[in-house]
Design an enzyme around this catalytic site. Sequence first.
Site, PDB file in Angstrom:
ATOM      1  CG  HIS A   1       9.863 -24.201  12.399  1.00  0.00           C
ATOM      2  ND1 HIS A   1      10.073 -23.795  13.694  1.00  0.00           N
ATOM      3  CD2 HIS A   1      11.013 -24.817  12.020  1.00  0.00           C
ATOM      4  CE1 HIS A   1      11.287 -24.145  14.082  1.00  0.00           C
ATOM      5  NE2 HIS A   1      11.882 -24.762  13.085  1.00  0.00           N
TER       6      HIS A   1
ATOM      7  CG  HIS B   1       7.865 -28.138  11.208  1.00  0.00           C
ATOM      8  ND1 HIS B   1       7.526 -27.484  12.373  1.00  0.00           N
ATOM      9  CD2 HIS B   1       9.197 -28.394  11.295  1.00  0.00           C
ATOM     10  CE1 HIS B   1       8.598 -27.334  13.119  1.00  0.00           C
ATOM     11  NE2 HIS B   1       9.622 -27.875  12.494  1.00  0.00           N
TER      12      HIS B   1
ATOM     13  CB  CYS C   1       0.905  -2.149   4.769  1.00  0.00           C
ATOM     14  SG  CYS C   1       0.743  -2.956   6.374  1.00  0.00           S
TER      15      CYS C   1
ATOM     16  CB  THR D   1       2.480  -1.671  11.013  1.00  0.00           C
ATOM     17  OG1 THR D   1       1.240  -2.245  10.579  1.00  0.00           O
ATOM     18  CG2 THR D   1       2.273  -0.270  11.548  1.00  0.00           C
TER      19      THR D   1
ATOM     20  CG  ASP E   1      -0.349   0.286   2.522  1.00  0.00           C
ATOM     21  OD1 ASP E   1       0.905   0.403   2.616  1.00  0.00           O
ATOM     22  OD2 ASP E   1      -1.095   0.416   3.503  1.00  0.00           O
TER      23      ASP E   1
END
Length: 144
Positions: free
Chosen positions: A97, A133, A64, A66, A7
């Site tokens: 993992h 996993h 973005c 954060t 963004d």
Amino acid sequence: MIALGCDHGGYQLKQEVAAYLRDKGIPYEDCGCFGTEAVDYPIYARKVGEKVVSGACEKGILICGTGIGISIAANKMKGVRAALCSDCFSAEATRLHNDANILCMGGRVLGVGLALKIVETFLNTPFSGDQRHVRRIQLIEEEK
């Protein structure tokens, strides 16, 4: 092929990641956005997620401000395992993992140098394939 999206808050870092991919000869598809004017991050999370889930792209990178919103939006899509990473250890662990297929980062959180090391780690770390996993990923992917 890597699907790349952001963004407005991640635009500048996306440009740096794109330059890194070009310099390394790693093919990518830029899914937007293409400037710093405010846009809605779920649109770009969906574009990248669709490329990854369809198999058109092997992995994705989303950015973005954060990394939080775009990772939440991406993880709403079946088949996406998007991981928000702010350090190399997490980028390595999520590939080993979780077989994460989309890396999310915060353009307002990370410096360019660290972000590019995270990208490098994410792209170069294979899934371990360990049965524990595999079993856990299957549990994540189960529909309820």
